[in-house]
Design an enzyme around this catalytic site. Structure first.
Site, PDB file in Angstrom:
ATOM      1  N   ASP A 424      32.361  21.712  63.987  1.00 48.85           N
ATOM      2  CA  ASP A 424      31.592  22.736  64.944  1.00 48.85           C
ATOM      3  C   ASP A 424      31.107  24.625  63.982  1.00 48.85           C
ATOM      4  O   ASP A 424      30.339  25.358  64.592  1.00 48.85           O
ATOM      5  CB  ASP A 424      32.289  23.464  66.107  1.00 48.85           C
ATOM      6  CG  ASP A 424      31.358  23.933  67.207  1.00 48.85           C
ATOM      7  OD1 ASP A 424      29.958  23.028  66.746  1.00 48.85           O
ATOM      8  OD2 ASP A 424      31.536  24.782  68.601  1.00 48.85           O
ATOM      9  N   ASP A 858      39.644  21.247  79.845  1.00 43.70           N
ATOM     10  CA  ASP A 858      40.499  20.293  79.071  1.00 43.70           C
ATOM     11  C   ASP A 858      41.154  19.861  81.189  1.00 43.70           C
ATOM     12  O   ASP A 858      40.675  19.124  81.648  1.00 43.70           O
ATOM     13  CB  ASP A 858      42.093  20.454  78.620  1.00 43.70           C
ATOM     14  CG  ASP A 858      42.733  21.412  78.542  1.00 43.70           C
ATOM     15  OD1 ASP A 858      42.288  22.250  79.228  1.00 43.70           O
ATOM     16  OD2 ASP A 858      43.175  20.991  77.452  1.00 43.70           O
TER      17      ASP A 858
END
Length: 1150
Positions: A424, A858
């Site tokens: 990223d 998550d």
């Protein structure tokens, strides 16, 4: 880029993409000529059997256009410039290339593109990774060490149906040694001519041995008797030790009737008739409940403690302290909250379970030869492994490289595995480190397969202190291990020297560009005094600009502004095993008996542009989901952090047992526990977190399944896409006791037994139909290939239709087919789906993929799946599946806990609060998720309760008016039941008392430092809209000479330390003041001093690891700590004196 400077020498590849997005699809035109990177290979769709045409036909409207079509206004032209390299000469035309040459071109090309920029393919190296081309001019025997001509029967076919080429001499040896083919391991089937010849030679001796019969030739015994009419069949059975099976067929043991083995109580050499359906009836997994001798007392103690808490709180409410009503009110409020919090934490622990897998059944069911799969190819579904990294400074490339090596060496079919690294940060350092990793994997992976190395992380393996010769029997192991160790040391040197190498290279190229710019300025006659503006670029090793992030952070080359990049470091492997060569100057180890194929390895860096919300890690994971769907489309996805490596090479197989067993089609993900290395032996800050992973998660596994914790998790791709499970259960009525079963998938097998219950919302039913394509662009974007891959992934993830109770399964052997090769247009499509604007007006991040809007994406993602009715499984393996690192520094640990708690506060104030869960979620599962969002608010009451003992000692009052017998009995009962519950939890979970106590200590440390800050940040975001900062957790990468626990003693100042330090100082001062007052008082009240001192000591015991961490290695505490704590303590003391000033003699009377 170099491609721009050498465009005149490049071979253009034009990819035209329809701008309408309504089914026209992608059009492609390749200019074929001497300069083509894949010479002689046409991309025409006239051949219906080509892999490209089959891929296009499944894409729904994708075709290749002509030049006139691409010039129309309905198409956008993307030009892929292929520059000239030593591997691709423009003047020479190569002959027809093989399929793997196409793949080598893909694996050697860097693809970039994105919003308002041209999609380009830059050839870096196309021949280094490609396997040698086999010489098909002369076909030889495939037996090792034999170069004879292959033997063909009278039908001009190899002697075995599998097509294994073998010479006459080797064939005779195989017939003499059991008659099995070396290729498929099945018995050779004799032709009619050979059968008649053998019968003529044997005369009247039929059925002398059952070894002459293959599996398909085991016919009725009476039909096989060709002897005289007076043939004594019973005598034959006695002499040959034969036995009857079903009907009147003989079933020899292991296919041999030579009486080689014995069976107790039966005939020698034979066993009972095989059960044809036993292979599918044997379960892959089994649930092992906790012993009733442990769980029954555990549940009884929960009830007893709940009753004791009720009586205690009722007594406290009925007996207020009128002398200090404010102190009593504060204490009873905190105690009521603690009781509710304990109940919410304890209820989900009523049904803990353990699970076990059987890998032998998995191998027999999916990797054994069968009628549909005669070669015994793997029928396991594919797995795409995602590894994410963002900053090479905080996440060292060597750590990431070791993680990737452990994945590439995992024990799973090579052709079914694909590994993706998401960078990223778009860093060239990560890119080149991955390239070095791909090169070293060619040595490391065969070495691991040959010698069954565990663990398959080279850093962890070579750092082991145990005897490495244990269970190693090969004579060449020590020599090859020494060679691989030397190669790994050189690999580490190359990785660690990459930052300096990239800096020097970039400085040299930039200096050269400045000289060229000055020379050009001089030729144009401009003034030499004017400064020359040359961007400080970051350069690749081949002399071209890096399309990602530059160290100088120039425009379109910064962390938040760079093009999308995809590079296939390792191309998809062949479907057939490829054996290596003997050890020589090019090969360090002898791999003649080892499959040297490597899984596909892809580098991905999504496009980033200013003005777009990239959604941090969740956005990066969704980009990988789309990229992998186009390039490999594995029906299952394994998610790992860059510092979590595969410790157990069988971990993927164990996880797939739960996905492929009966009922596995309802499992959305399999979560593995997180295990950590590099933790100090005392685990000062409870980094192992075993109470959560071994107690809470095991208990949730007995409900609807554990929650997703961010790493070490195998997902079902269709569950990530937001689809409903095939079946679900709604819980209605009081406490959800009335259950209604729902069938949420439309039947596709034409069976009327599939009962479909109409959903309450027809739009939701249509939206969750996988085969419905009307809403796919709205949900998933306008990529036709991505939409076409969804039903394929769903089909490949189905259970086998031979299993009992499976109505929508797949036939066995349907996945034992080669994977389609990659081509340039496919990678160009993958570039388009990682663009910064692709997710606009879609449901990515809202209902599809990882969910946005929380720093703990998550937990939210797992909650959404459970809310749709999916189940999850907790897989605890005997040997740890994955291992990672955790921050052992106090400040880093507090910031990590702060991020988790902040995400929980966000969940509490969002629509993901379990109070709004659907009826498909079980009641206790709701309680578990509600507690996960509410626990940070306990810190407010914990702060107050930790100050109350000091306030009691300062004021001379206590939370009760007097320490009577009833109060002490209730307090003793609550304490004893808590200790007994802890002991039983330790018993059924397997943790130790030390680990349980460390968890209790850090619960107080985090509750007085990080959790209050998380509540404040969450409220600011909800009320004022202030965004929450995200701190990336650093991954340690110490050198061998450094102290392993050096970070443990480092003291980094943080404002999170102020509250616990203040609590400690205030309580210590209060204990001293209370003791002095009581000693010098005319009428000392020792009971109140004892009560206040006991609770102050309880607080100090829990904060002891925090105080020890502040001292550092030499027992020194930063001056700022004393300054802040002293000021706060003085202010609190002055405030108390102002509120309750002493009055004459009453001050001493206390």
């Amino acid at each position: 880029m170099a491609a721009q400077r050498s465009s005149s020498l490049a071979s253009p590849v034009t990819i035209a993409i329809s701008s309408s997005g309504k089914g026209e699809g992608v059009t492609n035109r390749r200019s074929m000529g001497p300069s083509s990177p894949a010479p002689g290979r046409s991309f025409s769709t006239t051949n219906p059997t080509s892999p490209i045409s089959s891929r296009l036909s499944s894409g729904g409207g994708r075709r290749y256009s002509t030049a006139e079509e691409t010039e129309s206004t309905e198409f956008v032209r993307y030009t892929v410039q292929i520059p000239a390299t030593p591997d691709h000469h423009l003047s020479s035309a190569a002959p027809e290339s093989a399929p793997f040459q196409e793949r080598s071109y893909i694996s050697g090309t860097l693809f970039t593109g994105g919003f308002n920029c041209v999609t380009r393919g830059h050839v870096i190296n196309s021949s280094a990774d490609s396997p040698p081309v086999l010489n098909h001019a002369r076909v030889l025997c495939r037996m090792n060490g034999c170069d004879g001509e292959p033997f063909l029967n009278r039908s001009k076919q190899p002697p075995c149906e599998c097509g294994f080429l073998i010479c006459k001499d080797c064939y005779s040896e195989c017939i003499a040694n059991g008659g099995k083919c070396p290729g498929c391991k099945e018995l050779y089937r004799l032709s009619e001519e050979e059968d008649s010849e053998s019968e003529a030679e044997e005369g009247g001796l039929p059925l002398t041995s059952m070894a002459d019969f293959g599996i398909s030739r085991r016919m009725s015994m009476m039909k096989s008797v060709k002897g005289p009419a007076d043939f004594d069949h019973n005598r034959w059975l006695f002499e040959t030790k034969g036995t009857y099976g079903y009907g009147n067929a003989v079933w020899p043991k292991d296919g041999n009737g030579d009486g080689g083995g014995g069976v107790a109580g039966g005939f020698k050499g034979f066993e009972e008739p095989p059960n044809f359906s036993a292979k599918n009836r044997r379960p892959l997994t089994r649930k092992v409940g906790v012993s009733q001798a442990i769980i029954s007392p555990y549940r009884l103690l929960i009830v007893i403690r709940l009753v004791a808490l009720g009586f205690f709180l009722a007594w406290r409410i009925r007996h207020p302290n009128h002398e200090a009503i404010w102190l009593w009110a504060m204490s009873i409020t905190c105690e009521l909250w603690f009781a509710i919090s304990w109940l919410l934490d304890q209820l989900p622990k009523l049904c803990p379970v353990n699970r076990a897998t059987d890998l032998t059944v998995l191998k027999e069911r999916f990797e054994s030869p069968s009628l549909r799969n005669p070669k015994g190819r793997s029928d396991l579904p594919g797995i795409d492994v995602f590894v994410s990294t963002a900053d090479p400074e905080k996440e060292p490339p060597l750590v990431t490289a070791n993680t990737m090596l452990s994945i590439l060496a995992v024990n799973y079919p090579v052709e079914k595995l694909a590994c993706y690294l998401s960078d990223d940060g778009g860093s060239l350092l990560t890119f080149e480190a991955l390239a070095e990793t791909a090169s070293f994997a060619k040595v490391w992976v065969p070495f691991c397969r040959k010698h069954e190395i565990e663990p398959r992380n080279p850093e962890a393996y070579f750092s082991q202190t145990r005897d490495f010769l244990k269970n190693k029997v090969r004579h060449d192991f020590v020599r090859e291990r020494r060679r691989v160790k030397r190669e790994y040391d050189e690999f580490k040197v190359r990785i660690n020297s990459l930052p300096e190498s990239i800096r020097r290279r970039s400085d040299a190229y930039n200096a050269h560009e400045e000289l060229r710019a000055k020379k050009k300025q001089e030729e144009m006659g401009a003034s030499l005094s004017e400064p020359v503006k040359v961007p400080k670029a970051t350069w690749m090793s081949d002399g071209s600009h890096w399309p990602g992030t530059w160290s100088s952070a120039e425009n379109e080359h910064s962390r938040g502004d760079h093009a999308g990049i995809i590079q296939a470091m390792l191309a998809p492997p062949n479907s057939e095993p490829v054996m290596g060569t003997e050890a020589n100057e090019n090969g360090l180890i002898n791999t003649t008996t080892v499959d040297i194929r490597l899984p596909m390895l892809v580098y991905v860096s999504r496009e980033k542009r200013p003005g777009y919300d990239h959604n941090k890690k969740a956005g990066a994971m969704n980009s990988l989901v789309r990229t992998s769907a186009i390039m490999s489309n594995g029906p299952f996805i394994l998610n790992l952090d860059c510092d979590h490596y595969v410790y157990n090479s069988q971990a993927l197989r164990e996880g797939m047992c739960f996905m492929l067993d009966t009922g596995g089609d309802r499992v959305c993900f399999v979560q593995f526990p997180q295990r950590f290395e590099g933790i100090d032996p005392n685990d000062r800050y409870a980094n192992h977190n075993l109470v959560f992973f071994d107690v809470t998660m095991r208990a949730m596994d007995g409900l609807q399944g554990p929650m997703y914790v961010g790493t070490g998790c195998i997902f079902r791709r269709t569950a990530l896409y937001g689809f409903n499970p095939p079946r679900a259960t709604e819980h209605r009525g009081w406490l959800g006791r009335r259950k209604i079963k729902l069938f949420l998938r439309k039947p596709t097998m034409g069976k009327k037994t599939d009962r479909v219950v109409e959903a309450e919302n027809n739009e939701e039913e249509e939206d969750n139909d996988i085969e419905s394509s009307s809403l796919l662009p709205k949900k998933f974007g306008n990529s036709a290939i991505l939409a076409a891959s969804i039903p394929v992934a769903e089909y490949q993830g189905r259970l086998l239709q031979d299993l009992s109770g499976v109505h929508q399964g797949r036939p066995a052997g349907s996945l034992a087919v080669p994977r389609e090769p990659l081509d340039a247009s496919t990678v160009a499509e993958a570039i388009s789906v990682i663009s910064c604007f692709y997710e606009e007006k879609t449901e990515w991040g809202r209902r599809v993929g990882w969910i946005y809007g929380s720093v703990t994406e998550d937990v939210v993602t797992g909650y959404r799946m459970h809310n749709r009715g999916w189940r999850s499984v907790y897989c605890v393996t005997k040997k740890d599946a994955f291992r990672g690192t955790a921050p052992i520094n106090l400040t880093d640990r507090l910031h990590q806990v702060l991020r988790w708690a902040t995400g929980s506060v966000e969940i509490f104030f969002s629509r993901n609060n379990a109070l709004f869960a659907s009826r498909r979620m079980k009641l206790l599962q709701r309680v578990a998720y509600f507690n996960a969002g509410m626990y940070p608010f306990t810190s407010i009451f914990l702060l107050v309760y930790c100050i109350l003992p000091a306030v009691s000692l300062f004021s001379g009052q206590f939370i009760v008016q007097s320490l009577n017998v009833a109060f002490l009995i209730f307090l003793l009962a609550i304490t004893i039941t808590l200790c007994l519950l802890a002991l039983l939890e330790i018993k059924w979970s397997g943790i130790t008392l030390h680990e349980w106590w460390r968890n209790e200590q850090f619960w107080v440390i985090g509750g007085t430092s990080a959790h209050p800050a998380a509540v404040l940040q969450g409220l600011l975001k909800v009320i004022a809209g202030v965004d929450i900062s995200f701190t990336l957790t650093s991954k340690p990468a110490n050198d061998e000479n450094d102290d392993e626990f050096a970070e443990l003693y480092m003291v980094k100042w943080s404002f999170l330390m102020v509250p616990p330090i203040t609590i400690m100082m205030v309580n210590m001062i209060a204990m001293a003041v209370g003791f002095v007052r009581t000693v010098y008082s005319e009428f000392p009240r020792w009971s109140k001093l004892l009560g206040g001192s006991f609770f102050s000591f309880w607080v100090l015991c829990h904060l002891y690891p925090f105080a020890k961490g502040l001292m550092g290695r030499r027992g020194k505490m930063p001056t700022i700590v004393f300054v802040w704590s002293g000021l706060i303590s003085i202010v609190l003391s002055l405030m108390w004196v102002y509120i309750s000033p002493p009055a004459g003699s009453e001050y001493m009377n206390f």
